[in-house]
Design an enzyme around this catalytic site. Sequence first.
Site, short mmCIF file in Angstrom:
data_model
loop_
_atom_site.label_atom_id
_atom_site.label_comp_id
_atom_site.label_asym_id
_atom_site.label_seq_id
_atom_site.Cartn_x
_atom_site.Cartn_y
_atom_site.Cartn_z
N HIS A 1 46.94 44.85 -13.06
CA HIS A 1 48.50 44.43 -13.26
C HIS A 1 49.30 46.06 -12.37
O HIS A 1 49.52 46.14 -11.81
CB HIS A 1 49.09 44.34 -14.50
CG HIS A 1 48.81 42.97 -14.19
ND1 HIS A 1 48.59 42.14 -15.89
CD2 HIS A 1 48.77 41.51 -13.68
CE1 HIS A 1 47.40 41.14 -16.51
NE2 HIS A 1 47.67 40.66 -14.71
N ARG B 1 42.60 38.89 -6.89
CA ARG B 1 41.19 39.34 -6.72
C ARG B 1 39.75 38.14 -6.29
O ARG B 1 40.68 37.03 -5.33
CB ARG B 1 40.99 38.30 -8.71
CG ARG B 1 41.12 39.98 -9.15
CD ARG B 1 41.49 39.56 -10.76
NE ARG B 1 42.40 38.67 -10.83
CZ ARG B 1 42.90 37.80 -11.81
NH1 ARG B 1 42.23 38.19 -13.36
NH2 ARG B 1 43.89 37.22 -11.81
N SER C 1 43.27 38.77 -17.81
CA SER C 1 44.38 38.57 -20.10
C SER C 1 43.32 38.64 -20.54
O SER C 1 43.35 38.91 -21.37
CB SER C 1 45.79 39.25 -19.55
OG SER C 1 46.26 39.68 -18.27
#
Length: 159
Positions: free
Chosen positions: A17, A90, A128
């Site tokens: 991030h 991604r 995450s």
Amino acid sequence: MTKALYPGSFDPVTNGHLDIATRASQLFEQLVVGVYDIPQKNLMFTTAERVNLMKKAVAHLLNVSVQPYSGLTVTFAQKIGAKALVRGLRMSSDFEREFEMALMNKQLAPDVELVCLMSSLDYQFLSSSLLKEVTSLGGVIHDMVPPHVVTALKKKLKL
Ligand code: ADP
């Protein structure tokens, strides 16, 4: 002045991030990191905690600020005068979802553009959720998140 909004859950903020926020801060005069305030989503950190972790992570980026928000992302973008939404992509995993959301957002708010930045090679497989799983199993995560996030994760997981 060109302002952009980088929205996300950031539960918690990772170096992936941070990489996107840093690069976006070099493209736009002002970047607002928008932290979703979604009570119904099963998140590990509260909105206030996610905001604070993100604030600390981007404190060195002078044109970046952090704000919680609820409701539609494009509505928040329009409210703060952001011309673009920034998202990180991604390899393979993010494209379809982002494309679907982008088409919907374009219908809702044609004036808000989407800017996708490709994830850097080092962070392609960092998420995450994976991070939380690895931490809970005792994995070493020091090179994946800022140091204060390591501390916060360990505290939350009582490690
Ligand atoms: P969301 O719930 O909106 O997907 P996330 O916090 O998971 O919130 O992600 C916020 C944004 O950051 C998304 O655009 C996501 O694709 C991007 N992102 C997440 N992890 C990475 C990473 N490792 N590298 C680059 N971008 C990432």
